[in-house]
Write a protein that holds these residues in place. Structure first.
Motif, PDB file in Angstrom:
ATOM      1  N   ILE A   1      -5.302 -28.321 -18.868  1.00 11.48           N
ATOM      2  CA  ILE A   1      -4.443 -29.376 -19.383  1.00 11.48           C
ATOM      3  C   ILE A   1      -3.308 -28.746 -20.183  1.00 11.48           C
ATOM      4  CG2 ILE A   1      -4.326 -31.448 -20.832  1.00 11.48           C
ATOM      5  CD1 ILE A   1      -7.353 -31.795 -20.287  1.00 11.48           C
ATOM      6  N   TRP A   2      -2.094 -29.203 -19.879  1.00 15.96           N
ATOM      7  CA  TRP A   2      -0.913 -28.745 -20.607  1.00 15.96           C
ATOM      8  C   TRP A   2      -0.313 -29.938 -21.330  1.00 15.96           C
ATOM      9  CZ3 TRP A   2      -2.109 -27.346 -15.614  1.00 15.96           C
ATOM     10  CH2 TRP A   2      -2.334 -25.980 -15.387  1.00 15.96           C
ATOM     11  N   LEU A   3       0.008 -29.746 -22.602  1.00 15.14           N
ATOM     12  CA  LEU A   3       0.615 -30.794 -23.422  1.00 15.14           C
ATOM     13  C   LEU A   3       2.000 -30.367 -23.884  1.00 15.14           C
ATOM     14  CD1 LEU A   3      -2.352 -31.748 -25.776  1.00 15.14           C
ATOM     15  CD2 LEU A   3      -1.401 -33.134 -23.929  1.00 15.14           C
TER      16      LEU A   3
ATOM     17  N   PHE B   1       8.003 -28.263 -20.194  1.00 19.69           N
ATOM     18  CA  PHE B   1       8.075 -28.698 -18.809  1.00 19.69           C
ATOM     19  C   PHE B   1       9.516 -28.747 -18.338  1.00 19.69           C
ATOM     20  CE2 PHE B   1       4.240 -30.824 -20.528  1.00 19.69           C
ATOM     21  CZ  PHE B   1       3.292 -30.281 -19.674  1.00 19.69           C
ATOM     22  N   ALA B   2       9.698 -28.670 -17.019  1.00 22.40           N
ATOM     23  CA  ALA B   2      11.040 -28.741 -16.442  1.00 22.40           C
ATOM     24  C   ALA B   2      11.679 -30.099 -16.718  1.00 22.40           C
ATOM     25  CB  ALA B   2      10.979 -28.471 -14.943  1.00 22.40           C
ATOM     26  N   LEU B   3      10.859 -31.142 -16.754  1.00 23.11           N
ATOM     27  CA  LEU B   3      11.347 -32.481 -17.089  1.00 23.11           C
ATOM     28  C   LEU B   3      10.848 -32.836 -18.491  1.00 23.11           C
ATOM     29  CD1 LEU B   3      10.546 -34.315 -13.731  1.00 23.11           C
ATOM     30  CD2 LEU B   3      12.754 -33.389 -14.482  1.00 23.11           C
ATOM     31  N   PRO B   4      11.738 -33.061 -19.434  1.00 22.54           N
ATOM     32  CA  PRO B   4      11.330 -33.276 -20.826  1.00 22.54           C
ATOM     33  C   PRO B   4      10.494 -34.533 -21.052  1.00 22.54           C
ATOM     34  CG  PRO B   4      13.672 -33.682 -20.569  1.00 22.54           C
ATOM     35  CD  PRO B   4      13.193 -33.113 -19.274  1.00 22.54           C
ATOM     36  N   GLU B   5      10.543 -35.505 -20.130  1.00 25.61           N
ATOM     37  CA  GLU B   5       9.758 -36.721 -20.315  1.00 25.61           C
ATOM     38  C   GLU B   5       8.285 -36.553 -19.921  1.00 25.61           C
ATOM     39  OE1 GLU B   5      12.026 -37.185 -16.388  1.00 25.61           O
ATOM     40  OE2 GLU B   5      12.453 -36.406 -18.369  1.00 25.61           O
TER      41      GLU B   5
ATOM     42  N   GLY C   1      -1.384 -29.431 -10.167  1.00 24.13           N
ATOM     43  CA  GLY C   1      -1.107 -30.058 -11.455  1.00 24.13           C
ATOM     44  C   GLY C   1      -0.590 -31.471 -11.232  1.00 24.13           C
ATOM     45  N   LEU C   2      -1.195 -32.434 -11.917  1.00 19.17           N
ATOM     46  CA  LEU C   2      -0.820 -33.839 -11.778  1.00 19.17           C
ATOM     47  C   LEU C   2      -0.062 -34.303 -13.013  1.00 19.17           C
ATOM     48  CD1 LEU C   2      -4.265 -35.201 -10.519  1.00 19.17           C
ATOM     49  CD2 LEU C   2      -2.303 -34.494  -9.134  1.00 19.17           C
ATOM     50  N   THR C   3       0.991 -35.060 -12.783  1.00 14.83           N
ATOM     51  CA  THR C   3       1.736 -35.682 -13.867  1.00 14.83           C
ATOM     52  C   THR C   3       1.812 -37.181 -13.590  1.00 14.83           C
ATOM     53  OG1 THR C   3       3.865 -35.296 -12.782  1.00 14.83           O
ATOM     54  CG2 THR C   3       3.119 -33.613 -14.349  1.00 14.83           C
ATOM     55  N   ALA C   4       2.153 -37.938 -14.602  1.00 20.58           N
ATOM     56  CA  ALA C   4       2.266 -39.393 -14.457  1.00 20.58           C
ATOM     57  C   ALA C   4       3.532 -39.745 -13.689  1.00 20.58           C
ATOM     58  CB  ALA C   4       2.270 -40.047 -15.829  1.00 20.58           C
ATOM     59  N   ASP C   5       3.473 -40.828 -12.945  1.00 26.15           N
ATOM     60  CA  ASP C   5       4.673 -41.342 -12.282  1.00 26.15           C
ATOM     61  C   ASP C   5       5.557 -42.060 -13.304  1.00 26.15           C
ATOM     62  OD1 ASP C   5       3.871 -40.385  -9.750  1.00 26.15           O
ATOM     63  OD2 ASP C   5       2.659 -42.179  -9.421  1.00 26.15           O
ATOM     64  N   ASP C   6       4.929 -42.787 -14.232  1.00 27.10           N
ATOM     65  CA  ASP C   6       5.665 -43.482 -15.286  1.00 27.10           C
ATOM     66  C   ASP C   6       5.796 -42.548 -16.485  1.00 27.10           C
ATOM     67  OD1 ASP C   6       6.820 -45.110 -17.151  1.00 27.10           O
ATOM     68  OD2 ASP C   6       5.283 -46.671 -17.063  1.00 27.10           O
TER      69      ASP C   6
END
Length: 116
Positions: free
Chosen positions: A67-69, A101-105, A27-32
């Motif tokens: 894809i997860w939103l 997600f574990a990180l809300p951002e 699973g890929l997430t954005a760095d920013d």
């Protein structure tokens, strides 16, 4: 059974696993993570291009996308970035669901499987 190769790994995961001519991306997430869903999606897909290329694949060889939103209300914004990225390439099988997600951002996470 063919060889299993693992790339870009740490103690928790391998970013890519290759087996029998198939590449499995984590699973890929954005760095920013300060940007919105559309920009996070664009960044993730640029990252996917680099990872796929590193094992001799590309978006034209996609088989499956998950894809997860964070917010399903962002479905259209994510889809616009997704379709722009596909740029006429035959789309893979795909599922999109809402998730926490574990990180809300984190607004979006994408996992891909592709042929090599």
């Amino acid at each position: 059974m063919g060889n299993i190769e693992r790339f870009d790994k740490n103690e928790r995961l391998s970013r890519i696993v290759v087996h029998n001519g198939t590449a499995y991306l984590s699973g890929l997430t954005a760095d920013d993570k300060k940007t919105g869903t559309s920009d996070q999606t664009k960044e993730i897909l640029e990252k996917a291009d680099r990872l796929l290329a590193s094992v001799g694949s590309d978006r034209s060889k996609l088989l499956v996308a998950h894809i997860w939103l964070r917010d399903v209300e962002d479905f259209d914004a994510m889809n616009k970035a997704w379709v722009t990225w596909l740029d006429g390439v035959e789309p893979p099988a795909r599922a999109t669901v809402g998730a926490s997600f574990a990180l809300p951002e984190i607004r979006v996470e994408i996992q891909l499987t592709a042929a090599i």
